[in-house]
Motif scaffolding. Structure first.
Motif, short mmCIF file in Angstrom:
data_model
loop_
_atom_site.label_atom_id
_atom_site.label_comp_id
_atom_site.label_asym_id
_atom_site.label_seq_id
_atom_site.Cartn_x
_atom_site.Cartn_y
_atom_site.Cartn_z
N LYS A 146 0.96 -1.04 0.12
CA LYS A 146 -0.05 0.01 0.02
C LYS A 146 0.83 1.20 -0.16
CE LYS A 146 -4.46 -1.00 0.50
NZ LYS A 146 -5.25 -0.51 -0.73
N TYR A 147 0.45 2.16 -0.66
CA TYR A 147 1.12 3.56 -0.70
C TYR A 147 1.08 4.22 0.67
CZ TYR A 147 1.63 8.50 -1.22
OH TYR A 147 2.02 9.90 -1.14
N ASP A 148 2.33 4.44 1.31
CA ASP A 148 2.24 5.31 2.41
C ASP A 148 2.76 6.71 2.16
OD1 ASP A 148 3.07 6.14 4.93
OD2 ASP A 148 4.04 4.39 5.75
N PRO A 149 2.35 7.76 2.52
CA PRO A 149 3.07 9.01 2.26
C PRO A 149 4.32 9.40 3.05
CG PRO A 149 1.08 9.34 3.44
CD PRO A 149 1.17 7.73 3.23
N TYR A 150 4.63 8.60 4.23
CA TYR A 150 5.81 8.70 4.89
C TYR A 150 6.85 7.99 4.56
CZ TYR A 150 2.56 10.42 8.50
OH TYR A 150 1.56 11.33 9.02
N ASP A 151 6.74 6.92 3.54
CA ASP A 151 7.69 6.18 2.89
C ASP A 151 7.66 6.57 1.44
OD1 ASP A 151 8.32 5.19 5.54
OD2 ASP A 151 7.08 3.30 5.05
N HIS A 152 6.76 6.77 0.93
CA HIS A 152 6.88 6.90 -0.87
C HIS A 152 6.22 8.24 -1.33
CE1 HIS A 152 5.38 2.71 0.71
NE2 HIS A 152 6.54 2.59 0.24
N GLU A 153 6.79 8.50 -2.54
CA GLU A 153 6.85 9.59 -3.07
C GLU A 153 6.05 9.42 -4.50
OE1 GLU A 153 8.58 13.64 -5.21
OE2 GLU A 153 9.61 12.80 -3.20
N ILE A 154 4.86 9.76 -4.78
CA ILE A 154 4.21 9.20 -6.19
C ILE A 154 4.78 9.96 -7.26
CG2 ILE A 154 1.84 8.83 -7.54
CD1 ILE A 154 0.49 8.79 -4.71
N VAL A 155 5.32 9.39 -8.19
CA VAL A 155 5.89 10.09 -9.51
C VAL A 155 5.14 9.74 -10.78
CG1 VAL A 155 8.21 10.46 -8.81
CG2 VAL A 155 7.45 8.39 -9.90
N CYS A 156 3.99 8.81 -10.57
CA CYS A 156 3.31 8.53 -11.81
C CYS A 156 2.07 7.53 -11.34
CB CYS A 156 3.95 7.80 -12.93
SG CYS A 156 4.75 6.14 -12.68
N HIS A 157 1.12 7.50 -12.14
CA HIS A 157 -0.02 6.45 -11.91
C HIS A 157 -0.21 5.48 -12.90
CE1 HIS A 157 -1.73 8.69 -8.63
NE2 HIS A 157 -1.70 9.96 -9.15
N VAL A 158 -0.29 4.48 -12.67
CA VAL A 158 -0.19 3.32 -13.92
C VAL A 158 -1.69 2.52 -13.87
CG1 VAL A 158 2.10 3.10 -13.92
CG2 VAL A 158 0.95 1.49 -12.62
N PRO A 159 -2.11 2.13 -14.92
CA PRO A 159 -3.34 1.40 -14.84
C PRO A 159 -3.46 -0.10 -13.89
CG PRO A 159 -2.60 1.77 -17.17
CD PRO A 159 -1.66 2.27 -16.13
N ALA A 160 -4.35 -0.10 -13.12
CA ALA A 160 -4.27 -1.20 -12.24
C ALA A 160 -4.75 -2.36 -13.08
CB ALA A 160 -5.26 -1.07 -11.21
N GLU A 161 -3.95 -3.22 -13.77
CA GLU A 161 -4.29 -4.23 -14.20
C GLU A 161 -3.72 -5.45 -13.46
OE1 GLU A 161 -2.46 -3.99 -18.31
OE2 GLU A 161 -3.35 -2.48 -18.85
N GLY A 162 -4.73 -6.34 -12.92
CA GLY A 162 -4.45 -7.39 -12.10
C GLY A 162 -3.78 -6.68 -10.71
#
Length: 196
Positions: A146-162
């Motif tokens: 799961k995305y956690d703003p304390y550990d990760h920085e979003i640089v892009c969004h990708v389609p959720a295939e699977g």
């Protein structure tokens, strides 16, 4: 020695002037019983107040001691934090170089020098990760989590295939933690539902 007698006579006459002590005239205490009780109550209140102040001062000094001890422990653990931030950049360069050498040292390319360079870079990278682990520096592996703003920085969004939306689909730059504290966020791509 008529002088001597006159002095003794004077002393006797001075004593006679005082008169015999009257047993009914006992010297009175400067403070009455009521005043003494009031003073005792006041002193007891002062003792209670001073005792309470002493306890508070003791608790405050214990808190300061604990905070100082925690500060010293954190300084020991995280004193190398800025050094680690710089070193993980070197680890990134080493990893990319090893990947490039691996692509060039494929079985189709008979150059033994490239193969040795790749093996050497792989050994250096493994040793560097071992040294990192020894000092509490760990690379994050967020793919599938799961995305956690304390550990990760979003640089892009990708389609959720699977993949479930909101999970991390790819990592463009590894993140690192030093003794559980994030020192470099992982740059990630997060899966989102595709809009059709």
């Amino acid at each position: 020695s008529p002088c001597v007698f006159s002095t003794a006579a004077q002393q006797r006459s001075t004593g006679d002037e005082c008169g015999p002590e009257d047993p009914h005239d006992e010297p009175k205490h400067p403070l009455s019983d009521c005043a003494l009780e009031h003073k005792a109550i006041k002193l007891e209140e002062q003792v209670r107040d001073l005792t309470e102040r002493y306890r508070k001062a003791l608790a405050d000094s214990e808190n300061v001691r604990r905070r100082t001890q925690k500060f010293v422990e954190d300084a020991k653990l995280f004193g190398i934090q800025s050094f680690c931030r710089d070193l993980v950049e070197v680890a990134d360069i080493l990893e990319k170089t090893a990947e490039s050498a691996a692509e060039e040292a494929e079985p189709s390319n008979p150059n033994p020098t490239l193969k040795k360079i790749y093996e050497g870079l792989s050994l250096i990278e493994a040793k560097l990760q071992s040294v990192f682990a020894k000092h509490g520096l760990q690379k994050m592996n967020p793919v599938g989590g799961k995305y956690d703003p304390y550990d990760h920085e979003i640089v892009c969004h990708v389609p959720a295939e699977g993949m479930q939306p909101g999970t991390i689909a790819l990592v463009t730059q590894d993140g690192y933690k030093l003794h559980g504290r994030t020192i470099r966020h992982a740059l990630v791509g997060v899966a989102v539902e595709s809009q059709e």
